[in-house]
Motif scaffolding. Sequence first.
Motif, PDB file in Angstrom:
ATOM      1  N   PHE A 122       0.649  -1.202  -0.135  1.00  0.00           N
ATOM      2  CA  PHE A 122       0.007   0.135  -0.118  1.00  0.00           C
ATOM      3  C   PHE A 122       0.836   1.421  -0.142  1.00  0.00           C
ATOM      4  O   PHE A 122       0.367   2.296   0.067  1.00  0.00           O
ATOM      5  N   TRP A 153      -1.726   5.882   1.869  1.00  0.00           N
ATOM      6  CA  TRP A 153      -1.952   4.608   1.481  1.00  0.00           C
ATOM      7  C   TRP A 153      -2.440   4.812   0.161  1.00  0.00           C
ATOM      8  O   TRP A 153      -3.334   5.644  -0.199  1.00  0.00           O
ATOM      9  N   THR A 154      -1.927   3.763  -0.835  1.00  0.00           N
ATOM     10  CA  THR A 154      -2.305   3.710  -2.048  1.00  0.00           C
ATOM     11  C   THR A 154      -2.566   2.532  -2.702  1.00  0.00           C
ATOM     12  O   THR A 154      -2.101   1.564  -2.057  1.00  0.00           O
ATOM     13  N   LEU A 155      -3.533   2.354  -3.533  1.00  0.00           N
ATOM     14  CA  LEU A 155      -3.991   1.001  -4.162  1.00  0.00           C
ATOM     15  C   LEU A 155      -3.312   1.168  -5.349  1.00  0.00           C
ATOM     16  O   LEU A 155      -3.634   0.207  -6.361  1.00  0.00           O
TER      17      LEU A 155
END
Lengths: 324, 270
Positions: B34, B49-51
């Motif tokens: 993430f 936080w990244t998808l």
Amino acid sequence: MSTTSVTDPPRTDDRAKPRRPHRRVSPQARARRRREAVAGWLFLLPDALGLLVFVGLPMVLAFVVALYKVDGFGGYTFAGLDNYRTMLHDTQFWSSLKVTGIYVVATVPLTFAVGLGLALLVRDRFPGVGWVRSAFFLPNVISLVVVGLIWQFLLVDKRGAAARLLEPLGLGNLSFLGSPKLALGTYVVISVWFLMGYVMLVFLAGLQDIPRELEDAALVDGAGRWQRFTNVTWPLLRPTSFFVLVWTTVGSVTGLQAFDLVFVLTKGGPANATSTVVFYIYEQAFTFSNLGYASAMTTLVVLLLVLATGVMFATTRGGRFDEE
Amino acid sequence: MRSERRRVRLQPLVAHLLALVVVAPMVWVVITIFKPQCEIFTSVLPTSWTLDNLAYVMTKIPLPRYLLNSAVVSVVVTVVALFTHSMAAYSLARLRYPGRGIAFSFIISTLLVSLPVILVPLFLVVKQLGLLDSYAGLIVPSIFNAFGIFLLRQFYLTVPRELEEAAALDGCGYWRRYWNVILPLSRPALASLAVLFFLANWNAFLWPLTITRDPDLRVIQLGLASLQGQYASAYGYILAAAVIAAVPTVAVFAAGQRRLVDAMKTAGLK
């Protein structure tokens, strides 16, 4: 114990015994028996055929192909024992055998001890014991490829999590997968992490069969923890221990971890330090198309393995209980 | 006596701590996927936080295709294997006929044979059958497995004969006895085997690597290995794919974990 024996319980054995042929058998009984035989074979057929073609035949074929030179286009020339002669002078083959040998000698006792330790640790119930058992088994659930990728990431030189953790100790510069001295040890540790959960479960199953009363009796007699373990638990655990020993040895030589992990982590490097014999055989077979030579090496490995398990069987008497 | 009591209380604490240490690598990796690419080695928790990593591997890489291939292979192998193994086990445990002993010895003798040992000749057999680079090549040789037969046979030996004899008196043939009496009784054993077979086949790497070249036939583990070669240091992508590949195995394990211990007890591995 009846569920654990390979042979039938006596009742079935009596029934399986064919009656004397000259005794009069009624036609109905004979027809019934024939129907049973036909049904028996039909039920067995799919699996028996499959095992014959995809396991039995290859087992025999290995010894045949070992006598041939196979070229890249699938042409076979009979070569007698040439492949075995080549083996004698193939230093890389012997070095791969040595790698596997060191790997076995390190991995088997470590996995055994850690697995048994974990099983004893989680044998009794306590709050959260279910989660703890699952946690120990979890590495065995994910694939070896994923295990390899996880550890490769954690062990990245200098920037990886392991290097960061060890930095305060002045060990931040170690290259766990990149230095020939450390790579094999790293591979052993990762293997133990992967295998210990399974061994723990096998030991747990074995421990559950030991009557608690025996240990309680020893406790009443004033035996300490260690005494109870060496005098009661350990002797009664012998069959389980034997199974674990054979299983981890065979698995360390020819199990999937001998190939998958090596492939993902190091491709056999650095400087062939982690090139297990199974990995080297795969390279010979499918990178260099030496299928005959690869088969010959496999037969030798199988022979060594049969010898090793034979010795284990002889020295531990098959893990049977001590006679009184 | 006092030290005894103290140690008893210490044990759960040690166990919990060790469990945390064992799962820490996996938790660390799950957090990592993430993180944005630039933070992968620098921060403990992502600042944002990244998808992105998950989205990339699911759209820019044929990961869904790999997952589908693995799902098809694992499910088909598991279902067919449970069927043929239970039939064979029923035959070995319950029916009497000439040759049964030999057949059983042969099956037992293949118990310790692992794939690497027969890889080369098995490859040649499958090549001769024209199954290289095909779903059939991935599926058919993976079905046959002595362990499953052995485990089910041990289980059937413990099923009371009276149940079957009642069905026989009602005029049921062997097939109906197997289908209506034995199979329903073996649900727990079948369930635990299903977990083991699914895991083994979903996680299979060496066999697919050996017999498939076609990228459309890549199973998930092969896909992961090819990503490793392609995106050498883009750990965000590689690990995101690895976590996706691990999710079904962890889910199946969580659903069937209690059965696993039972399976080992039934098999009498000791």
